[in-house]
Structure formats: C-alpha cells, structure tokens
Design an enzyme around this catalytic site. Structure first.
Site, PDB file in Angstrom:
ATOM      1  N   SER B 144       0.841  -1.302  -0.072  1.00 50.78           N
ATOM      2  CA  SER B 144       0.014  -0.149   0.055  1.00 50.78           C
ATOM      3  C   SER B 144       1.046   1.231   0.121  1.00 50.78           C
ATOM      4  O   SER B 144       1.730   1.397  -0.942  1.00 50.78           O
ATOM      5  CB  SER B 144      -0.934  -0.046   1.423  1.00 50.78           C
ATOM      6  OG  SER B 144      -1.841   0.928   1.243  1.00 50.78           O
ATOM      7  N   ASP B 286      -9.209  -5.030  -5.614  1.00 55.07           N
ATOM      8  CA  ASP B 286      -8.733  -3.746  -4.661  1.00 55.07           C
ATOM      9  C   ASP B 286      -9.553  -2.605  -5.375  1.00 55.07           C
ATOM     10  O   ASP B 286      -9.559  -2.046  -6.476  1.00 55.07           O
ATOM     11  CB  ASP B 286      -7.435  -3.716  -5.176  1.00 55.07           C
ATOM     12  CG  ASP B 286      -6.595  -2.719  -4.173  1.00 55.07           C
ATOM     13  OD1 ASP B 286      -7.204  -1.736  -3.708  1.00 55.07           O
ATOM     14  OD2 ASP B 286      -5.537  -2.725  -4.085  1.00 55.07           O
ATOM     15  N   HIS B 316      -7.795  -4.632  -1.253  1.00 47.59           N
ATOM     16  CA  HIS B 316      -6.895  -3.852  -0.718  1.00 47.59           C
ATOM     17  C   HIS B 316      -6.225  -4.413   0.542  1.00 47.59           C
ATOM     18  O   HIS B 316      -4.763  -4.309   0.526  1.00 47.59           O
ATOM     19  CB  HIS B 316      -6.968  -2.303  -0.221  1.00 47.59           C
ATOM     20  CG  HIS B 316      -5.933  -1.674  -0.459  1.00 47.59           C
ATOM     21  ND1 HIS B 316      -5.122  -1.238  -1.533  1.00 47.59           N
ATOM     22  CD2 HIS B 316      -5.383  -0.950   0.734  1.00 47.59           C
ATOM     23  CE1 HIS B 316      -4.216  -0.408  -1.095  1.00 47.59           C
ATOM     24  NE2 HIS B 316      -4.087  -0.298   0.278  1.00 47.59           N
TER      25      HIS B 316
END
Lengths: 341, 341
Positions: B144, B286, B316
């Site tokens: 991320s 995601d 995600h």
C-alpha cells in the site's frame, strides 16, 4: 440475459432538437391516512404530477431517494425534470402517448420523522391511484429506490400493474451498500452534533456520489495532480464534490435524507412474492447493486423475470446518463406489452 | 502475468504452531535533519526496529499508513506485529535468515504538521540506512503506502536496493481513491469544528475500511436485516465499523492520519525513473488500486517490472490476509535474487 450494445437507438431525438411537449400536466396534493409498517397510521400528503392525455395508458415513474414528482418539462411546468431525457417527445415514454405519473416519496418533505419502509411507499402509490381513479398501471418504471418500491408494489398490489421495469434496484440492499449508507447517516449525525447540519449533509452526499459513480469516470475526469492550498492537499475532484454537496443541501431536508436513506436499508422482499412480469435492468460496475443480486432476483422471479445488462462508466447512475440505451429497453418492454402503437 | 493459485504453500507454518522466534531484535531512534519536498528541512526522529542476525541480508518492510516499526513478535518485543504472519519462522521472511528492518513513517507520531511526500519517506529510509551502516537492502517489501515509498526509494536511491516488491501500491493514487480520502479528511475536519476530533477520525477510518475491504466480504459477514434501535435503522455491519473506528482512534493522532492520508494523494512518480527490478503485486477487486494501474506501472518499468495478480475477497487488505499466497510470491522473488539459501 441480453446486452444492449451500441446499436443506434431507433427512437432518439437529441436534447437540443427536442421540442417542449404540448401535452397537459397537472399537479396535486392528496391527504391520506397511511398505515405504516414501523410507525402506525400517519397523516401524509401525497404530492403528484401527471402529464399526458387523460385516456392514455398510465406509467408510474419512480426514481432514487432524491427524485421527485417533476419527471420532465411540460408546457405548464417548463423547468427540467429529473428524467427529462427519458420522458419526452420522440422517446418511448412520450407524454403524448402515455400518461406519466410520479409522486414525491413519503417523508421527502422532511416532516415525517419515523422509519419508512418501501412497503409504505408502495401502499402510498396505491392510495394515490385510488384518489386519481386509476385502476391499473400500464407499467411501473422504477430506478434505484424506485425499483425497490416497484417490487413492493408488484408484491402488494399486483392487480394494479401490468409490468414492472426495475432498474438498478433489487429485492434487498447489499450489506456493503448498507454500511456505506450507515456511514453517510453518521456524517449527518456528526454535523448535527454541532449544529453544522448542512456540512454533515453535504459530506454525506459527497460520499454517496462515490457510490453512484465509478472509478472509470473519476479516472477520466479528475486525473490531475492535487494542489497544496493553505498547507493542505486538495484533490482534483474536490471542486466537483463541493458543488454536488451544496446543490443537494439546498434542496434536501436533513430528516428526509436520513429517513429515505434508512428506508433503502429496511427494504427486503422475497422475489417470489412479486406477482407481475418484471424486467430487471442491471448495470455492470454498479457499486451499490452487484450484478449477482440482480441475477438472484431474476431467478427468484422464476418465469416472471427477465434480465437486461448494461455496461456503463456511470455505474449506479446509468439510468440518468445512458438514456438512449435505457430508452431502447423501455421500447422493447412497453411495445411487448401491446400498448403504444 | 501469472496468477498464484491455491497450490499448497511450500513454506507455511500455521499461526497456532509457530514458535516465537529466538532471534534478537532491537529498537532505536535516530534524530535527522530531513530536507522535505514541500516543507523545507525538518528535524525528525526516525524510530526503527531491526530483527535478525547482524550478518544476514537486510529486508525493509513497509506497510500502510497505519503500520509501524513493529512488524512481528520477537523475544524482546513479544506483542503481535502488524505483519506477524509474514515475518516469522518457517516463512520466507524468517528473521533467522533475514534481518528485517522497519520504521515508523515520518509524521506518524502526529508531531509534524506539514505536507509529507512519499519522496520524504524514501529519503528518511536512506538516512536510516546511513545511521545503521547498512549499505544496500537485499529487498524492500512495501504494501500500500509502503509500496509507494518503495517506488520512490527505487527511483531516488537505486544503488541501495537489489529488489523491490510493491504490493497494492503503484506510481500514482487513482483519482477515485483520492476523492475517497479527501472526504475522509473532511470527516475529520467536521469533527474538529467542535472538538469532536475522535468522532471525526473514527468516521474517517470507517469510510476507509470500506475502501480496504470488498462487497464480497461484507456480503458474507453482514447479511442480516437491519434493526430499528431507538427509532433509527442500524445495519448489520455497524458493530464491526464501531470497533474499527474505536481501535483506530485509540492509537492514531489526528494530525498523523491527516498528513499521511494527504501523502498518498501527493504521491506521483514516473515508472521509468525506478531503476531497480520490481515485482508488482496487484489484487483483483482492490477498490483503491485498479488492476489497470498496476499494468501501467509494469509497462512503464519496461524490462524491470513483473506483475503477479491475486484474486482475493479481501481487496486492498489482501497483503494482511492472504499471507500464504503472499509468502509464495516473496519466496519466488527472494530466492530468485540468489540469497536465503
């Protein structure tokens, strides 16, 4: 399952060339005592608009929670309606050929502060038909919340309806969409905590906009680097979101938003209970209504359901944006039922 | 493009049977003067944790904006880390075979209230390596926000890195995800209007959770009808969201959230500038990083990039949930680079 593609619509007049219809329209308000599912009997004013010839088949058009009775422009009420591109001369829903009925949802005026069920809206629609002496609708065209109300109408008042077109709304709210709306209501509550009701409602609407639209659209419209303004990062979409919030706050009572948002989450109906033919229109990429739920609805409807699937970058809002393609679907349905020669 | 499937992981020890590692871990804090991209030179304390043998190859592990230096449990620091299932005996990132480095992001302590760029984090990491006398990382594993920082590190300090693994983070934030985060920051601002900072931050986190997870997961976990509590509709996911908000508020300074959230939106890098081999790991579904952006990143990396795609209901957050499959990918990458016999 069929996929209406990019074929040229047979029936289209562009917005620029379309004349204001010369059909008559009327508005009215009817006081009713509405037995509500979670709140006993309530005195409610039903505000409606009816456009088209008195002897034409009646089509009830019902939109999302922020829609209202003014669906399209007429000589009497020339301002643009919320579905102005779909109810117009040259379209399937031509007010010269159909009588188009719409009403403000129960609780939309912000005066009724109780839980409202989609069943209550369907019963209100039936009371409205009684008052207007309309025995049976040729069709009920519902989009989003309106599709949910239409399903309830088809379950509770099947004798008063020939055909239902349910666009972007099914038999239940998806749990993820429920969570999204619950947080919007929390944004309102956070605003109310400090008498910043408008700020809370604007934020709720802005979050809702993300659920109505798609990443594809945002990717095309807002693909520039953020700016640093007064030491804070400001993203490219924020002007758009500011405008969307302000516009919504100007026309929406906070209580109306809260109760109608809740109403979507209260909705739950067994597809088998719907006793009329239903055309279910699903949009691939709708972030609120997954395609699987539309498929489940059609399966539950057994022989009474048929599915049409649109692909659209506008997601949940495709009904309001892909008007040529929606019109094609309406044409097939309304011709198929034998009216509108 | 390859799809790691459901093959049995070669390397897995279940969480229940995994022993606490007997490797040594140390924590420290290093004061640096950091030249920042949007805020001049700032005095910053870099807090790190380092676990594993002093002579082992070093792997820097960097997570999302709410991650921190404590990646996994050790004898010295036995509490669970944020990637406890990935950095553990029996895993590819076994702290007996690798020296695992992690640091608290610049601004994570809430004391620095200026715009922070991912380039600043990458430069901070390089200063940390200087201070620890680590010449070159065997790998940088970023998830991320950590993947964004890793890409900046690979562009700004390529000589100090053999291989980057960038999971669920690419060369730019998607405009839709930017809008989503901008609204989260507005929720915080609405709370701050009247000293309801915690309520605003909780709401922001709750909205963020919807972006981290997927409708599929919510559909499975929260598919019961809402209740009416004190005249208000309460959805099935709200208990979960309450807990997520409260847990986040308890450990996160408001300023840290705001500045690190902004930092994601400020991130923007030309893939061609990244001068090291990169394994890009994308997750289908995601909601923050569309697959197309991962494909664009790999194309921009030319011969230096390879793409691995996971399908996961965790969206995600797959990095933190699909640890067996992530471990398989890390095994292939870290073995492929010739270390970790």
């Amino acid at each position: 399952m069929t996929f209406p593609g990019s074929a040229t619509p047979v029936n289209t007049a562009s917005a620029a060339t379309r004349e204001p219809p010369c059909t008559t329209a009327q508005r009215g308000e009817i006081a009713v005592a509405l037995p509500m599912r979670h709140a006993g009997v309530q005195a409610v004013a039903l505000r409606y608009e009816l456009q088209g010839p008195a002897d034409a088949p009646v089509v009830l058009v019902a939109g999302g929670i922020s829609a209202h009775r003014h669906v399209s422009a007429s000589a009497q009420f020339p301002e643009k309606g919320w579905a102005n591109e779909l109810v117009a001369p040259g379209r399937t829903l031509d007010p010269a050929r159909f009588r188009v009925l719409a009403f403000d949802y129960v609780a939309a005026d912000g005066r009724l502060d109780v839980p409202v069920d989609t069943a209550d809206q369907a019963d209100a629609a039936a009371l409205l038909l009684d008052a207007l002496e309309i025995g049976r609708l040729h069709a009920f065209v519902g989009y989003s919340y309106g599709a949910m109300v239409g399903l309830q109408f088809g379950a509770r008042h099947p004798a008063r309806l020939r055909h239902l077109v349910a666009v972007s709304g099914v038999h239940r709210p998806h749990p993820y969409a429920c969570a999204w709306r619950a947080l919007q209501r929390r944004a309102v509550a956070l605003g109310q905590l400090q008498c910043a009701d408008a700020a809370g409602l604007a934020l709720a609407r802005q979050f809702a906009m993300l659920s109505y639209r798609t990443p594809e659209e945002f990717g095309e419209r807002f693909d520039s680097a953020p700016e640093i303004v007064n030491g804070r990062v400001r993203c490219a979409a924020e002007d758009y979101l500011d405008a969307a919030g302000a516009q919504y706050v100007a026309r929406t009572p906070v209580t109306a938003f809260l109760r109608l948002s809740e109403s979507i989450d209260l909705h739950r109906i067994d597809p088998a209970a719907v006793q009329v033919p239903v055309t279910v229109v699903a949009v691939e990429g709708d972030r609120l209504v997954p395609l699987t739920d539309s498929v489940n609805l059609v399966e539950g409807l057994a022989g009474r359901g048929q599915l049409r699937v649109l692909r659209s970058p506008y997601g949940h809002d495709a009904f309001l944006k892909e008007t040529d393609r929606i019109d094609l679907i309406l044409a097939a349905v309304l011709r198929g039922t034998g009216a509108a020669a």
